[in-house]
Structures are given as C-alpha cells and as structure tokens.
Design a protein around this motif. Structure first.
Motif, PDB file in Angstrom:
ATOM      1  N   GLY A   1     -81.410 160.972  35.269  1.00  0.00           N
ATOM      2  CA  GLY A   1     -81.898 159.641  34.390  1.00  0.00           C
ATOM      3  C   GLY A   1     -81.931 159.915  33.059  1.00  0.00           C
ATOM      4  O   GLY A   1     -82.436 161.052  32.408  1.00  0.00           O
ATOM      5  N   ARG A   2     -81.730 159.041  32.255  1.00  0.00           N
ATOM      6  CA  ARG A   2     -81.777 159.352  30.776  1.00  0.00           C
ATOM      7  C   ARG A   2     -82.178 157.690  30.243  1.00  0.00           C
ATOM      8  O   ARG A   2     -81.867 156.626  30.926  1.00  0.00           O
ATOM      9  CB  ARG A   2     -80.300 159.539  30.272  1.00  0.00           C
ATOM     10  N   ARG A   3     -82.770 157.840  29.143  1.00  0.00           N
ATOM     11  CA  ARG A   3     -82.791 156.487  28.330  1.00  0.00           C
ATOM     12  C   ARG A   3     -82.042 156.402  27.379  1.00  0.00           C
ATOM     13  O   ARG A   3     -82.087 157.204  26.379  1.00  0.00           O
ATOM     14  CB  ARG A   3     -84.484 156.444  27.809  1.00  0.00           C
ATOM     15  N   LEU A   4     -81.102 155.614  27.440  1.00  0.00           N
ATOM     16  CA  LEU A   4     -79.926 155.460  26.287  1.00  0.00           C
ATOM     17  C   LEU A   4     -80.449 154.596  25.351  1.00  0.00           C
ATOM     18  O   LEU A   4     -80.597 153.419  25.572  1.00  0.00           O
ATOM     19  CB  LEU A   4     -78.493 154.690  27.112  1.00  0.00           C
ATOM     20  N   VAL A   5     -80.392 155.117  24.030  1.00  0.00           N
ATOM     21  CA  VAL A   5     -80.880 154.384  22.869  1.00  0.00           C
ATOM     22  C   VAL A   5     -79.497 154.096  22.013  1.00  0.00           C
ATOM     23  O   VAL A   5     -78.950 155.096  21.551  1.00  0.00           O
ATOM     24  CB  VAL A   5     -81.848 155.092  22.080  1.00  0.00           C
ATOM     25  N   ASP A   6     -79.372 152.874  21.903  1.00  0.00           N
ATOM     26  CA  ASP A   6     -77.919 152.792  21.011  1.00  0.00           C
ATOM     27  C   ASP A   6     -78.448 153.128  19.410  1.00  0.00           C
ATOM     28  O   ASP A   6     -79.325 152.248  19.102  1.00  0.00           O
ATOM     29  CB  ASP A   6     -77.512 151.172  21.101  1.00  0.00           C
ATOM     30  N   VAL A   7     -77.558 153.789  18.806  1.00  0.00           N
ATOM     31  CA  VAL A   7     -78.060 154.148  17.532  1.00  0.00           C
ATOM     32  C   VAL A   7     -77.795 153.027  16.465  1.00  0.00           C
ATOM     33  O   VAL A   7     -78.328 153.309  15.460  1.00  0.00           O
ATOM     34  CB  VAL A   7     -76.959 155.419  17.015  1.00  0.00           C
TER      35      VAL A   7
ATOM     36  N   ARG B   1     -78.726 148.077  19.141  1.00  0.00           N
ATOM     37  CA  ARG B   1     -78.358 147.082  19.882  1.00  0.00           C
ATOM     38  C   ARG B   1     -78.992 147.262  21.276  1.00  0.00           C
ATOM     39  O   ARG B   1     -78.465 146.942  22.375  1.00  0.00           O
ATOM     40  CB  ARG B   1     -76.785 147.345  20.150  1.00  0.00           C
ATOM     41  N   GLY B   2     -80.207 148.018  21.275  1.00  0.00           N
ATOM     42  CA  GLY B   2     -81.050 148.100  22.528  1.00  0.00           C
ATOM     43  C   GLY B   2     -81.049 149.313  23.079  1.00  0.00           C
ATOM     44  O   GLY B   2     -80.481 150.456  22.655  1.00  0.00           O
ATOM     45  N   GLU B   3     -81.937 149.395  24.124  1.00  0.00           N
ATOM     46  CA  GLU B   3     -82.048 150.629  25.109  1.00  0.00           C
ATOM     47  C   GLU B   3     -81.865 150.346  26.387  1.00  0.00           C
ATOM     48  O   GLU B   3     -82.261 149.343  26.741  1.00  0.00           O
ATOM     49  CB  GLU B   3     -83.096 151.553  24.560  1.00  0.00           C
ATOM     50  N   LEU B   4     -81.654 151.480  27.269  1.00  0.00           N
ATOM     51  CA  LEU B   4     -81.525 151.115  28.868  1.00  0.00           C
ATOM     52  C   LEU B   4     -81.726 152.442  29.527  1.00  0.00           C
ATOM     53  O   LEU B   4     -81.275 153.478  29.196  1.00  0.00           O
ATOM     54  CB  LEU B   4     -80.087 151.032  28.958  1.00  0.00           C
ATOM     55  N   ASP B   5     -82.709 152.386  30.464  1.00  0.00           N
ATOM     56  CA  ASP B   5     -82.867 153.158  31.416  1.00  0.00           C
ATOM     57  C   ASP B   5     -81.866 153.477  32.484  1.00  0.00           C
ATOM     58  O   ASP B   5     -81.724 152.447  33.127  1.00  0.00           O
ATOM     59  CB  ASP B   5     -84.428 153.167  31.885  1.00  0.00           C
ATOM     60  N   VAL B   6     -81.090 154.465  32.605  1.00  0.00           N
ATOM     61  CA  VAL B   6     -80.191 154.426  33.688  1.00  0.00           C
ATOM     62  C   VAL B   6     -80.219 155.852  34.403  1.00  0.00           C
ATOM     63  O   VAL B   6     -80.245 156.911  33.524  1.00  0.00           O
ATOM     64  CB  VAL B   6     -78.883 154.073  32.832  1.00  0.00           C
ATOM     65  N   THR B   7     -79.674 155.896  35.595  1.00  0.00           N
ATOM     66  CA  THR B   7     -79.541 157.336  36.159  1.00  0.00           C
ATOM     67  C   THR B   7     -78.215 157.569  36.133  1.00  0.00           C
ATOM     68  O   THR B   7     -77.244 156.614  36.689  1.00  0.00           O
ATOM     69  CB  THR B   7     -79.964 157.181  37.642  1.00  0.00           C
ATOM     70  N   ILE B   8     -77.710 158.548  35.360  1.00  0.00           N
ATOM     71  CA  ILE B   8     -76.053 158.825  35.078  1.00  0.00           C
ATOM     72  C   ILE B   8     -75.857 159.797  36.348  1.00  0.00           C
ATOM     73  O   ILE B   8     -75.824 161.049  36.414  1.00  0.00           O
ATOM     74  CB  ILE B   8     -76.040 159.396  33.891  1.00  0.00           C
TER      75      ILE B   8
END
Lengths: 280, 644
Positions: free
Chosen positions: A209-215, A218-225
């Motif tokens: 799991g990671r919270r991907l934050v666009d530098v 352009r938003g952020e996304l919780d996703v399980t990689i």
C-alpha cells in the motif's frame, strides 16, 4: 554548482559533440555546410557569368572547352543552430537520483553543443525567451525545476527554423506523442528526444500500500502496489514510451530512453549509439 | 456554563466518532511520484482500514474535533450566564395629554412614569427585554417588541404624551398579546382603571402616578363673521375644574404674520385682559374685526398648559351661486322661496347649481342613449358651464322617457335614506304628480313610487362629469312644494353642492378629527402639511383627508411652496383637563413564575453563541484549506520512495 552533479565526469565527457545532420541547415556563417550558396570548398553548381561576378570563381577550364564564361558555385559554411529544450517541471527532480541524472544529462548536452561553435540556445518554456548558451556551466542556473508543467506541454515554443533540436523530459504527463513530437520537429533540421526516468518510474516493484502523491499537484491516490498493479503500470509505461518512439520515427527524429543512475560517460555512449552524439 | 438544551450535548459523541475515523483509517506511506495518471487505472483502495495504529495527532484531527465541540455547544444552547431565562416586561404608557400636567413641585406624571420605567429596566438587568406600548385609539409600539434596555431608554426620552382622552382598553389588548405567556405587563397612567374595559388581570400591575390638581382650560372655541355687519367674533368656553373661582390673564394675538390693529399700529397682540373664571363652565366672547388673520387666544399658565390656548382661523364662507332657469309658475316661486331661506346662497350664472326644466334639455343629439343625457342642454340661456350641477324638473326628454302616460303617486315611496339628498325627507302626505315612465337603466333611482323613478341621478360621462339630478315631477300640480319636505330637499341639494366647493370643509378642528380639504383641480405640485416644526406630506389628490395631528396649532396646507389654506387645530378636550381624578396608587402584582420564564430569543442573543459559531466556521475552513488537493507541497521528500 548544482548539488549532486559530477561536473568532473561531465568535463570528461566533453569529447563528444552533437551529430550534425546531413541535410542542409540554416545558421550564421561558420564551419558547417549550409543550405545556401557560400564560400566553402565544396562545389555546388555552375551558372553563366554575369558582369560583376568574382573573376576568381570563373571556371577557366570550362571556358577553354566551351568558350562560354561560367562561374563555379560553392556551398556556404554556417554555424549550426541548436535549440536545447529542457523540461523544468517538478517531476524532473522528483528524487535526488533523478535530479542528479537530469542535471548531468543537460550539462552533457550543453557541453556537446558549445564545443562545436554552435549557436546554442536553451528553451525552457513558451513564455520565457530562449537563453543563449556559451559555456556548459551556464545551464546550472536553469536546473532548479519548480514548474507544475513542462515545456513539452506548451504551445508556441520559440524554436528556430532549420535548427538542431534536442528535447529532454520524462514525458510523464498525459499527452499525444504524435502531437508533441510533430510540434518539436516542425521546421527543424533534426530532432533528438531523450526520455529520462528513474528505474522505479519505468519498472516499479511490488511495494504494497502506498499513498501516491503527484509532485506536480495533480492529485493523490491510495493504491496497493501488487504484482497485478505493477504489470498494468509497466504495460502503460511501455505503451507511452513506444508511442514516443513511433512518433519519432515518423518524423525522422531520434528517440532514446535513459534510466537515471548511469554516469555521464555511460550516458554519452548511449547517446552516441543512438546517433545523437559523436566523438569530436 | 449552563445549557438551554442539555440534550444537545449528545452531539459531543461526534468527537469520539472523529477520533475513531482517524484511528481506523488506512494510512499508507506517502510516495511522491511523477505521472500519477499512469497509476490511476489501478484499483483504488477503500477508505476504510483494518488495522489500528497509534492515533496521529494531526492538525486535521484537532480542527475536526474543535468544530464538533463548538457545534455541540451551539446545539445545546451553552451560555456563560448563570441562567438562560430573562424577563420580558411589557409597559403600557398612558399617552393622554394629562400626563404632562405639572404639580406644585414641578413634576409631571410623565416624569414619574419615565422614572418608574427606568427603575424596571435596571431591575430586569441587561439580559432583560422590554416592550413599550403607547396607548391611544390606535396603540403603537415605541420600543420593541422585546427591545434591550438601552433602546427603551432612548425611546422613552423621546416620548411625549399628546393624545386626547381615550380608553386604555385597545392598548391593553395589544400589550397582552405582546406579553404572551412569558412576559409581565405594567400599565402606567395618571389615573385609576375604569374597572370595566380597562380591568387588569392577576399578574399585571396598574400603577397610577398622577396627583389631583386644579386646572382651568379652554374646552370649546368658535370663530364667526357676520356677513352683514362685517364684524367677527371669537367665543371661548372655559372650564374651571375646581370649586373656587380663579383669575386668569387672557391674551389674544395674531399668529404667523404682522397685523395692523385698530389703532393703526402694526402689532400682533390684539387683546390682553384679566378675566374672572368662576367654578364650572363659563363663556368669553371677544369681538374681532372681519378679515383678522388667525389668532391665538391663551390663558395664563396653570397645571395643564396644553389646554390653555387655542388657534382659531376666520372661516371663509362658501357661497353657492344658484342659476334658476325654471319657467315661471308655482314651481319657480316655491324654489325662490326655499332658496331665499338658505344662508350662503346667491343667484348667479352660470353659478354652481342650475335648476332647469327637463323640456329645455336637448333630445340627445350628442348622446347614444338616454342615460348619457346630462349635458344635452338647449335652453334659451345656453348650456351650463363645466362645474355646474343640474337639477331638472318636469317631463324628461324622449331618450330618457319611456313609453306610457304620466301618473300621480300618493305613496308609498321608497327612498334611499342614506343619500344626502334625501336625509330628513319623508314625503309624507305628498302627491307626486306627472311621473313619466323612464327608459330602463336611464337613471339611478333615489326615490321611487311603484315601478317608476321619482328622483334619479344620471351617470356622469366624459363630457358631462358634473352630477345631474332628475326630478320626474310636475311642479305645477304637486303639493310637494307646500310640504315641509320641499325646503329640506332644496337645502340638501344646496349643501351637497356647497360641500363640493374648493376649500376646507371647516376652518377649525379638534385634534383627532378628520380634516377634509377639496381643491378645485388636481394639485400640480406636492402637498404638505406644516404646523410649527411638524411637517408631513399629503396625498396629491383633489380631496385631501387626514387626521388633525396633536398637539395642534396653526396648520398650513402648502402646494409646493405656495400657501393654499390655513386651518386651526386645537386640543379642546374637556375630559383631559379635569385633573381632579388623577391618582397615585399601584394595583396588582407580577406573577413570579411568569417572570422567570425564558423568552424565546434564545442563545442567539448571547455573545457566546457567536463566538462558538466563529470558532466552528474557522475550524472547518482551516481544515478544508489544509486538506485541499491544491495544497500539495511542492517537494515533500526527494528520497527515493519517500515515506511519511
């Protein structure tokens, strides 16, 4: 001095220069063959003599054969124009590794451009005027990337006609490759597209799991990689890269994908293999 | 801290809910990336989580808890005051002019009432609410409803009782409605309750602050002019409200303009003399030259100043000019006799009122039907001018007259008694002769016999707007002209016309009476009423009606800046001048249970409510700003695969 850039390695790679295209180009008077008529040693054509022509260019041998005065024309010699288009968006410095690789790549290209007495300009955005580049170390003032979008996404970049163009970006933004490449290649003598990414950006691993934050905000996304997500991501990234490659081929441009982490010498070799650089 | 609605504290349960959400929410390590769009096709992770970690004391959590706490306190009606209840006091103020009577100590009931209200404002405290009602025929609020003490203080300072004598019953009804179930009612007057319509109920207080005083006042006044002798007169009726005779100084002065007196000197003072005023009612008559401007007659000061003076305007007689065009005969003679008995009537042509033979009226050449025959006049003397009323006698012209023979009627007659033309008319013993049948709808009947109209009015038209009365009557054969109804009928007709002449209906009024002023045409500029410093606009119509305002004086009717009329307005209130019935006493007691009841203004009037609302709003706004997607940091961490 930009932190993290191995300037010694960059200096060592200064033995490379940009490959000049065989097609005629435009430029100021210099040492490269141009598209027009000039005073180089390379013969171009004959034409009838008209009063006022330089008698030194009269082809006396032809006169002896045909008793007609004709003039020998030679190709002009020019200094090539080089437009170095760089992406100054935040994504180019998303990690320290990528930031260092980006700085060294731009410095390498600047060194290769300035070493061949070319009229080199640095293009960073459509709004800012191109910056003349005389020495490689001048690029370090423009490696501080803080824009929310890159120059590649902008319309109206101030590129010169018949100039050699080198574009550096990660191309990690939604785009149509044909449109971008066509825009960069229009009215140019040559185009080289260099995509610079980190290994994580090209070939991510399973992380959970990671919270991907666009530098670039352009938003952020919780996703399980997981493996499936990674596979899907890699497929999409490859499609993006292949799209750029295909678009480059269609326009006669050169495309190369670089992974951050290589030394400047290794990068120069990769670029030489791709036909962008050549030994001086 | 107290709570108006303690059940609202259940809203505090939102705080542990927020904490639980923050505690249980899945919190992934943050990883800054480029190209989020390449990941967005991946499956999003639901917001809920499965693992309990250490509670992160983030700014967002604190702000959300703060907002929830503030909302819970608002819902529960939190207040810092020891009690949420506040007293609502409704005060009914007697607005009659006797409240201004000055006693030997120089105090008036008004001053004592104001002091009492201020005491009540101090007693109920800053959270208390007060409503001030001014009594009168139409009671009105002067502060509130449920005003703060400071507002009531300022309204009280501006309050000046000027009304005529009236019952407090209407004010009591309004005050009780305003008090409702939670308010207390205090009635402040200078006299006792009448015990009937003004009777108070338990929980109310009637406090009288008057002191019995002797007083002399002008209770009636008339001003007249004898047209024959050109001599005017001012008659005053003076009432001495005591058992002992008294002496006063009577002063008569001209109001509002310089006046050249009998001695030839320009002086505003016409008369000054000592008068003896016996106990009870007496009269004073003062001769005045004709055409004397408005005068002010005043007696020297005593307890009640307002009834010591009157302003009287010389009445301008309204003369009705009558144009008698009847043919010679019994009818014409009877008409001349009836008109000769009336005052203020002169012969004139075209005049204001024309008496005609119906046969002299044209047969409707310019009319489309019989009802519009008002101005089709072809008499030998020419048609009446505009503004001339017509009274037609005899056989109506053909479009008006229907088919049939004339009949005589001895009754019964059906009269429209409410019409001013027929007031006092009975037609008893009258033989109404020569009644012709009329076309249906030709006239609006005022008197009928059988199925025929005896007297009627024609409908006004665009070319003949003035009233026309049709007397379906043969004057030569009827005995109406010898009956008592004949002079009454003619007098009514003349007085109706007189009332429609331009000018005030009367020239002197009492406060509270309806003033009616008729203009000869539509006023071209705005109308104003100016009375001393008092000024108000009047409706710009031909007939202006308004209530004579207190405290009275010389009222000027202005059209723009031009003075059109002057009228006198005076208190002339016999009941209010009698100060002997004033009392000082207090009846009744407030209901303690009602006083403790909270008014419905609630926590919204408490500053703590607005403070909590501000805190809640600020917390929610800050939280939104913190969590706004636009506020992603430019560079969080440049470490590869950054972790939160």
């Amino acid at each position: 001095m930009q932190p993290g850039i191995d300037w010694a390695a960059v200096q060592a790679a200064a033995a490379w220069r940009l490959v000049v295209p065989r097609t005629p180009m435009r430029g100021r008077v210099g040492e490269r063959l141009g598209a027009g008529t000039g005073s180089s040693l390379e013969f171009q054509d004959h034409r009838p003599y008209v009063p006022g022509d330089d008698l030194r260019h009269v082809d006396w041998k032809a006169f002896a054969r045909s008793e007609v005065l004709s003039i020998r024309l030679y190709r002009e010699e020019i200094a090539p124009r080089i437009d170095l288009v760089i992406d100054r968006s935040r994504s180019m410095v998303a990690t320290e590794l990528k930031q260092r690789a980006y700085g060294e790549l731009v410095a390498l290209l600047a060194s290769a451009s300035t070493s061949m007495s070319a009229d080199t300009r640095l293009v960073t955005s459509a709004a800012a005027p191109p910056i003349p580049l005389h020495r490689p170390d001048e690029v370090q003032r423009f490696l501080d990337c803080d824009a929310t979008s890159g120059a590649m996404e902008e319309l109206g970049l101030q590129l010169r006609r018949q100039s050699m163009r080198v574009a550096v970006s990660d191309f990690l933004f939604p785009h149509d490759p044909d449109t971008i490449v066509g825009r960069l290649a229009r009215d140019g003598a040559s185009l080289a597209i260099i995509q610079l990414t980190t290994r994580d950006e090209a070939e991510p691993d399973v992380e959970g799991g990671r919270r991907l934050v666009d530098v670039e905000g352009r938003g952020e996304l919780d996703v399980t990689i997981d493996a499936r997500t990674v596979a899907e991501y890699r497929a999409r990234f490859n499609r993006l890269r292949q799209g750029l490659s295909r678009a480059a081929r269609r326009t006669g441009a050169t495309f190369v994908h670089l992974m951050a982490g290589a030394t400047p010498r290794q990068v120069a070799r990769v670029l030489a293999d791709a036909g962008i650089l050549e030994p001086r | 801290m107290t709570f108006a609605a303690p059940l609202g504290l259940l809203a505090l349960l939102a705080i542990p809910a927020i904490v639980a959400i923050h505690l249980l929410r899945r919190r992934f390590p943050v990883r800054p990336i480029a190209g989020l769009f390449l990941w967005q096709a991946a499956h999003d992770v639901p917001d809920g989580g499965r693992r309990i970690d250490k509670l992160p004391w983030t700014t967002s959590l604190l702000l959300e808890c703060l907002a929830a706490l503030a909302l819970a306190l608002i819902v529960s009606g939190a207040t810092l005051a020891p009690s949420a209840s506040s007293e609502h006091l409704v005060v009914l103020l007697d607005d009659s002019v006797s409240m201004t009577a000055i006693d030997s100590r120089g105090e008036s009931p008004r001053a004592r009432v104001v002091a009492r209200v201020r005491d009540e404002i101090n007693r109920i405290g800053p959270r208390g609410r007060i409503t001030l009602v001014r009594s009168g025929e139409r009671p009105a609020l002067i502060a509130g409803p449920a005003a703060f003490g400071a507002e009531a203080e300022s309204a009280l300072a501006a309050w000046m009782p000027l009304a005529r004598q009236h019952s407090l019953a209407a004010g009591l009804r309004l005050s009780r409605e305003l008090a409702g179930d939670s308010g207390s009612l205090l009635i402040l007057s200078d006299r006792q309750s009448d015990g009937t319509t003004e009777r108070i109920v338990p929980g109310e207080i009637w406090a009288a602050a008057g002191i019995p005083l002797a007083n002399i006042g002008i209770v009636d006044a008339h001003r007249s002019v004898n047209a024959d002798t050109k001599q005017g007169a001012l008659s005053l009726t003076v009432r001495n409200y005591s058992d002992a005779p008294a002496k006063r100084v009577l002063r008569v002065t001209v109001v509002g303009r310089p006046f050249k007196g009998a001695n030839g000197a320009s002086d505003t003072e016409i008369l000054v003399r000592n008068v003896d005023v016996p106990a009870g009612t007496s009269s004073i008559s003062i001769p005045l030259p004709a055409a004397t401007p408005p005068v002010r007659a005043s007696l020297s000061d005593d307890a009640l100043v307002s009834d010591n003076a009157v302003v009287m305007v010389e009445p301008q007689p309204q003369i009705v000019a009558v144009d008698d065009r009847l043919k010679d005969g019994r009818g014409k003679a009877a008409l001349e006799k009836a008109i000769g008995a009336l005052a203020g009537v002169i012969p004139g042509s075209p005049g204001h009122l024309a008496f005609l033979d119906s046969s002299d009226v044209a047969s409707g050449s310019s009319r489309t039907n019989g009802a519009n025959l008002a101005s089709g006049f072809s008499g030998t003397n020419g048609p009446p001018a505009p503004g001339v009323w017509q009274a037609r006698f005899g056989r109506p012209a053909p479009p008006l007259a229907g088919d049939g023979t004339p009949e005589d009627f001895i009754g019964p007659f059906v009269l429209e008694k409410r019409h001013p033309l027929l007031q006092g008319v009975t037609l008893g013993g009258v033989v109404w002769t020569g009644v012709f049948p009329l076309s249906p709808g030709a006239v609006h009947p005022l008197a009928s016999g059988g199925d025929r109209a005896l007297i009627g009015t024609l409908a006004p038209t665009a070319t003949a707007a003035d009233p026309t009365f049709l007397f379906n009557l043969d004057l030569e054969r009827t005995n109406l002209i010898r009956s008592p109804d004949w002079p009454i009928l003619i007098s009514n007709l003349v007085e109706m016309r007189r009332r429609e002449l331009p000018g005030p209906e009367r020239w002197n009024y009492r406060v509270g009476e309806w003033v009616r002023i008729r203009f000869d045409s539509q006023p071209a500029r705005p109308l104003h009423l100016r009375m001393g410093t008092f000024e108000r606009d009047l409706p710009g119509t031909r007939l202006v009606e308004f209530v004579a305002p207190a405290p009275g004086g010389l009222a000027k009717i202005l059209e723009g800046d031009q003075l059109r009329y002057e009228i006198g307005i005076n208190p002339l209130d016999e009941s209010e001048g009698d100060l002997r019935r004033a009392r000082t006493e207090s009846i009744g007691k407030f209901d303690d249970a009602r006083r403790e009841r909270a008014i419905e203004s609630g926590a919204a009037f408490d500053p703590i409510f607005w403070l909590l609302l501000a805190v809640c709003t600020a917390a929610m706004f800050c939280n939104w700003w913190l969590l706004s997607p636009r506020r992603v940091p430019a560079r969080r961490s440049h470490s590869e695969g950054g972790r939160a």
